[in-house]
Design a protein around this motif. Structure first.
Motif, mmCIF file in Angstrom:
data_model
loop_
_atom_site.group_PDB
_atom_site.id
_atom_site.type_symbol
_atom_site.label_atom_id
_atom_site.label_comp_id
_atom_site.label_asym_id
_atom_site.label_seq_id
_atom_site.Cartn_x
_atom_site.Cartn_y
_atom_site.Cartn_z
ATOM 1 N N GLU A 370 -6.846 -33.435 9.004
ATOM 2 C CA GLU A 370 -5.563 -33.668 9.653
ATOM 3 C C GLU A 370 -5.147 -32.468 10.506
ATOM 4 O O GLU A 370 -5.362 -31.319 10.141
ATOM 5 C CB GLU A 370 -4.478 -33.954 8.612
ATOM 6 N N LEU A 371 -4.519 -32.784 11.634
ATOM 7 C CA LEU A 371 -3.946 -31.775 12.531
ATOM 8 C C LEU A 371 -2.438 -31.961 12.492
ATOM 9 O O LEU A 371 -1.922 -33.013 12.899
ATOM 10 C CB LEU A 371 -4.481 -31.966 13.947
ATOM 11 N N GLU A 372 -1.721 -30.956 11.995
ATOM 12 C CA GLU A 372 -0.278 -31.083 11.794
ATOM 13 C C GLU A 372 0.537 -30.261 12.776
ATOM 14 O O GLU A 372 1.748 -30.439 12.883
ATOM 15 C CB GLU A 372 0.079 -30.678 10.360
ATOM 16 N N THR A 373 -0.086 -29.341 13.475
ATOM 17 C CA THR A 373 0.608 -28.498 14.447
ATOM 18 C C THR A 373 0.061 -28.793 15.838
ATOM 19 O O THR A 373 -0.996 -29.408 15.991
ATOM 20 C CB THR A 373 0.408 -27.009 14.107
ATOM 21 N N PRO A 374 0.772 -28.376 16.899
ATOM 22 C CA PRO A 374 0.288 -28.651 18.262
ATOM 23 C C PRO A 374 -1.125 -28.123 18.483
ATOM 24 O O PRO A 374 -1.491 -27.052 18.002
ATOM 25 C CB PRO A 374 1.308 -27.908 19.137
#
Length: 462
Positions: A370-374
């Motif tokens: 998962e990618l949670e930040t820009p």
């Protein structure tokens, strides 16, 4: 006993009694009198580690084995890949180059991308792409330029007849790395000293033939670990059927072992071999799964379409310590995601091909974190270049892609045509993959998050 002896014996008894009495007095005094004492309290200080430059490396040129008949194991580059890189402000990042002593060429080696700590931007992205067409190699391969790590799982490759797989090890640091490559196949772990203690010198690329570690292995899973310095690794896999080259891919690392993992953006094409075929055929869409726990593992794989609708479910049991590969079924053409739930932590990837023709290209789709930040996506040019964002959660996710804002339903995907670098800002965790498809060319790579910044630590000093 004489008088003198009795006298001496009595004197010894008396002296002993006096000594014992004196010690008792001293102990008693110690209990009554406050004696001086000393102690040192531990002082605590907070230390913030010095920030390091962001560093990404690319796999480099597609390599051909044994192009010169007089040197059957020599490696020769086939052209040069197109490399692009930019930061989150849209500014291009200029590459430097690793040395490639294993490659028979005077050209530079793989690209290294550096974002200095003093830069105003927070993160960067880079990738490469390359089309090749020779008598023995043909296809299209794209790969993300990834950050280094001390461990990587590569679910890809084959050393079966007509297949060639190379493990590419990049060390952009200033310190030598010692690397171990452990391979497991359809029959279990492969015991080979050829994969142990491989030295990758500072600032160089080392290329290792997977056949030298795991010969005649149909479904390998490669576990790369390094000490001394973090590295980056890929598997370059190529195929030839008879005399016809049949695809090439640069497969990067996937998500770490987990009881729940997702492979996003798997592209199924028309005209692929029927799943009823009994003979193993790596042109057929398949799921490859391995549990490093060494225990029998039950796997439930749910396939969803772009809208998030379940279209197929697969229940399989993986043999203890072995790699399993399972046909995905006769799915219609389209884009899917595969959600894998297992009784033990697993690594997984999916493979598809563009057609049933002998010359059809193939692609590996890795599991994604998962990618949670820009994050930034800068994808090198190629046919049908698209960004696929997948929401694996149970709630909707809103994502800004450049100036566009989209809402992605639960377990659904959104496809965004890429024309250049773009910054993606999610309000919740999403998975991201770049997909290419056009004609007889296919490829893909997952977008990986940058390493977390170093956190301050408390140190006690005495």
């Amino acid at each position: 006993m004489t008088v003198d002896k009795r006298l001496r014996f009595g004197m010894r008894i008396g002296a002993g009694a006096a000594t014992a009495f004196g010690l008792a007095v001293l102990v008693g005094a110690a209990l009554v009198v406050d004696l001086p004492h000393y102690s040192a309290d531990a002082s605590q200080t907070t230390v913030t580690p010095e920030a390091a430059d962001q560093l990404r490396t690319c796999p480099g040129s597609v390599l051909e084995v044994g192009k010169d008949a007089a040197a059957a194991t020599a490696l020769t580059p086939v052209g040069s890949p197109k490399v692009v890189a930019s930061d989150d402000e849209g500014i291009s990042v200029d590459p430097s180059w690793l040395k490639a002593p294993d490659v028979n060429s005077d050209e530079h080696g793989p690209a290294t991308l550096t974002l200095p700590t003093e830069a105003s931007s927070d993160t960067m992205s880079g990738s490469q792409s390359q089309s090749v067409e020779t008598d023995t190699l043909a296809g299209f391969a794209a790969a993300e330029c990834q950050e280094t790590s001390s461990e990587a799982w590569l679910v890809a490759g084959s050393t079966d007849i007509g297949r060639t797989s190379l493990v590419m090890l990049n060390n952009p640091s200033g310190v030598d790395a010692t690397v171990d490559i452990a391979v497991t196949g359809e029959n279990g772990p492969i015991d080979s000293p050829n994969g142990l203690g491989i030295v990758v010198e500072a600032g160089t690329q080392k290329v290792v033939s997977l056949a030298g570690i795991a010969p005649n292995t149909i479904t390998p899973v490669v576990h790369v670990t390094s000490t001394g310095a973090d590295i980056q690794s890929w598997v370059q896999q190529s195929s030839i059927r008879g005399l016809v080259p049949a695809g090439i891919e640069m497969a990067g690392r996937g998500a770490d072992p987990s009881e729940s993992t997702t492979i996003p953006g798997v592209q199924i094409y028309s005209g692929q071999p029927e799943t009823s075929t009994q003979e193993y055929d790596d042109r057929r869409p398949a799921l490859r799964v391995f549990s490093p726990s060494g225990k029998p593992t039950h796997v439930s794989a749910t396939i969803t379409d772009e809208s998030g609708k379940d279209v197929s479910t697969m229940e399989v049991d993986i043999t203890k310590g072995a790699v399993g590969e399972y046909p995905l079924g006769d799915l219609p053409s389209g884009r899917y995601s595969i959600h894998v739930d297992a009784s033990q932590p697993v690594v997984a990837a999916a493979r598809t091909s563009v057609s049933e023709d002998k010359a059809g290209d193939f692609s590996w789709f890795a599991s994604a974190a998962e990618l949670e930040t820009p994050f930034v996506v800068d994808a090198a040019s190629g046919p049908g270049r698209s960004l696929v964002l997948h929401n694996a959660s149970d709630t909707k996710a809103t994502v800004e892609i450049g100036t566009e804002s989209v809402t992605i339903d639960t377990r659904a995907s959104y496809t965004y045509p890429l024309e250049g670098p773009v910054t993606v800002t999610p309000d919740a965790g999403v998975l991201a993959v770049v997909s290419y498809a056009g004609g007889n060319s296919v490829s893909s790579f997952t977008i990986t998050a940058p390493k977390p910044a170093s956190e301050p630590i408390d140190v006690s000093v005495r």
